[in-house]
Scaffold this active site. Structure first.
Site, PDB file in Angstrom:
ATOM      1  N   ASP A  34      -3.412  -5.552  -4.647  1.00  0.00           N
ATOM      2  CA  ASP A  34      -2.827  -6.364  -3.570  1.00  0.00           C
ATOM      3  C   ASP A  34      -2.321  -7.689  -4.118  1.00  0.00           C
ATOM      4  O   ASP A  34      -2.819  -8.182  -5.127  1.00  0.00           O
ATOM      5  CB  ASP A  34      -3.905  -6.593  -2.488  1.00  0.00           C
ATOM      6  N   HIS A  51       6.164  -6.423  -7.578  1.00  0.00           N
ATOM      7  CA  HIS A  51       5.853  -4.993  -7.783  1.00  0.00           C
ATOM      8  C   HIS A  51       6.166  -4.592  -9.235  1.00  0.00           C
ATOM      9  O   HIS A  51       5.415  -3.838  -9.854  1.00  0.00           O
ATOM     10  CB  HIS A  51       6.665  -4.127  -6.816  1.00  0.00           C
ATOM     11  N   LEU A 145      -9.097  10.163 -19.414  1.00  0.00           N
ATOM     12  CA  LEU A 145      -9.079   9.573 -18.064  1.00  0.00           C
ATOM     13  C   LEU A 145      -8.262  10.428 -17.091  1.00  0.00           C
ATOM     14  O   LEU A 145      -7.187  10.916 -17.444  1.00  0.00           O
ATOM     15  CB  LEU A 145      -8.432   8.185 -18.161  1.00  0.00           C
TER      16      LEU A 145
HETATM   17  C1  FPP Z   1       0.455  -4.600  -2.615  1.00  0.00           C
HETATM   18  O1  FPP Z   1       1.048  -5.891  -2.718  1.00  0.00           O
HETATM   19  C2  FPP Z   1       1.077  -3.625  -3.510  1.00  0.00           C
HETATM   20  C3  FPP Z   1       1.801  -2.501  -3.129  1.00  0.00           C
HETATM   21  C4  FPP Z   1       2.009  -2.162  -1.721  1.00  0.00           C
HETATM   22  C5  FPP Z   1       2.451  -1.600  -4.074  1.00  0.00           C
HETATM   23  C6  FPP Z   1       1.756  -1.383  -5.398  1.00  0.00           C
HETATM   24  C7  FPP Z   1       2.742  -0.769  -6.311  1.00  0.00           C
HETATM   25  C8  FPP Z   1       2.896  -1.026  -7.631  1.00  0.00           C
HETATM   26  C9  FPP Z   1       2.016  -1.911  -8.395  1.00  0.00           C
HETATM   27  C10 FPP Z   1       4.026  -0.427  -8.383  1.00  0.00           C
HETATM   28  C11 FPP Z   1       4.048   1.051  -8.602  1.00  0.00           C
HETATM   29  C12 FPP Z   1       2.752   1.708  -8.880  1.00  0.00           C
HETATM   30  C13 FPP Z   1       2.483   2.596  -9.881  1.00  0.00           C
HETATM   31  C14 FPP Z   1       1.228   3.370  -9.785  1.00  0.00           C
HETATM   32  C15 FPP Z   1       3.350   2.805 -11.054  1.00  0.00           C
HETATM   33  P1  FPP Z   1       1.734  -6.509  -1.439  1.00  0.00           P
HETATM   34  O2  FPP Z   1       3.180  -6.186  -1.490  1.00  0.00           O
HETATM   35  O3  FPP Z   1       1.038  -6.048  -0.210  1.00  0.00           O
HETATM   36  O4  FPP Z   1       1.495  -8.049  -1.661  1.00  0.00           O
HETATM   37  P2  FPP Z   1       1.308  -9.174  -0.527  1.00  0.00           P
HETATM   38  O5  FPP Z   1       0.054  -8.828   0.227  1.00  0.00           O
HETATM   39  O6  FPP Z   1       1.177 -10.422  -1.320  1.00  0.00           O
HETATM   40  O7  FPP Z   1       2.522  -9.144   0.337  1.00  0.00           O
END
Ligand code: FPP
Length: 277
Positions: A34, A51, A145
């Site tokens: 997050d 991201h 893993l």
């Molecule tokens: C949460 O941060 C994160 C996500 C919804 C997406 C996670 C995805 C990745 C790290 C990239 C792709 C993944 C892989 C497995 C290659 P948020 O956007 O909710 O952050 P915020 O709460 O600060 O808005």
């Protein structure tokens, strides 16, 4: 994940060895990644930059977990609720995921990682589905893993699917009401052991509909770091914290002192024999 493989440095190897000696390495680590958006916004960047940097954190964490001997790493990469985000962000996230899968499967394979996924995979764009299926097929015999990507996933979604399937099996006589037990319910869920350690980044104290059944006895570690800033050092901090905890599984310390805390696979039987539940 776009960078080259980060070999563990001598220092890092030493730190991993110390961690292995100082206690149990969690068999299954689950992570709620997050804070990508906040990380980017605080730097005056578009959310997608968070991201993108988050993919680097995935790469480093996967690599460190593999080197440490963690058996399962489950990453909450896209929740059922994330579909409600602005269309543009959803499609950028899907493109990023596709690129990461294309770029990384070779390296995962070389590192003996088995790639799997949980969630409503049929809801994902077909290219992502194809890449996941090919990556899964290619790495299925790997013995290091197991990397589980939770995609279009939520705990309630998974439980709903399981209950529907159980209802069908009850109707057709494949199972009986008396046969329903925690064990049997587990067989209708994803084929992963219960997580030993749940890490959540960005300082939020929520489980956000993640692995609702499986997290029953999981130790939780919350870090204020945003996911794009999360690297193996913070993973080691979480594991050190985990190693200091006493996992009692509803029992008392004296009972645990008599035997080494059991692995998840034998826990249900043990809990049932002690509590009668
Ligand atoms: C949460 O941060 C994160 C996500 C919804 C997406 C996670 C995805 C990745 C790290 C990239 C792709 C993944 C892989 C497995 C290659 P948020 O956007 O909710 O952050 P915020 O709460 O600060 O808005």
């Amino acid at each position: 994940m776009a960078k080259g493989p980060q070999q563990a440095t001598g220092e890092d190897r030493k730190e991993q060895e110390t961690l292995r000696r100082s206690g149990e390495i969690p068999r299954h680590i689950a992570i709620i990644m997050d804070g990508n958006g906040r990380w980017a916004t605080e730097r005056g960047l578009p959310r997608i930059a968070g991201h993108t940097e988050g993919v680097e954190s995935v790469r480093d964490t996967v690599e460190a977990c593999g080197q440490l001997g963690v058996e399962y790493l489950t990453l909450y990469a896209f929740s059922t609720e994330n579909w409600k985000r602005p269309q543009e962000e959803v499609s950028l996230l899907m493109r990023l995921l596709l690129k990461a899968l294309r770029d990384e499967t070779d390296r995962l394979h070389t590192n003996n990682v088995r790639l799997t996924s949980i969630g409503d995979i049929a809801a994902l764009p077909v290219e992502v589905q194809r890449e996941l299926a090919e990556g899964g097929e290619r790495t299925r015999n790997n013995t290091g893993l197991t990397l589980v990507l939770a995609l279009s996933y939520s705990g309630r979604w998974e439980l709903t699917q399981a209950i529907r399937k159980m209802a069908r099996d009850l109707q057709t006589g494949r199972i009986t009401e008396q046969a329903i037990s925690e064990e049997l319910i587990g067989q209708y869920l994803a084929e992963i052991p219960d997580p030993d350690l749940l890490i959540r980044t960005s300082g939020e104290f929520r489980i956000s509909n993640f692995l609702l059944w499986q997290l029953a006895y999981t130790e939780i570690f919350i870090t204020p770091k945003y996911w794009p800033a999360f690297r193996r050092e913070e993973l080691y901090t979480a594991i050190r914290d985990y190693q200091r905890r006493e996992r009692r599984f509803g029992m008392v310390s004296e009972q645990l002192a008599k035997e080494k805390p059991p692995r998840q696979s034998v826990l249900r039987g043990l809990i049932r024999s002690v509590t009668g539940l």
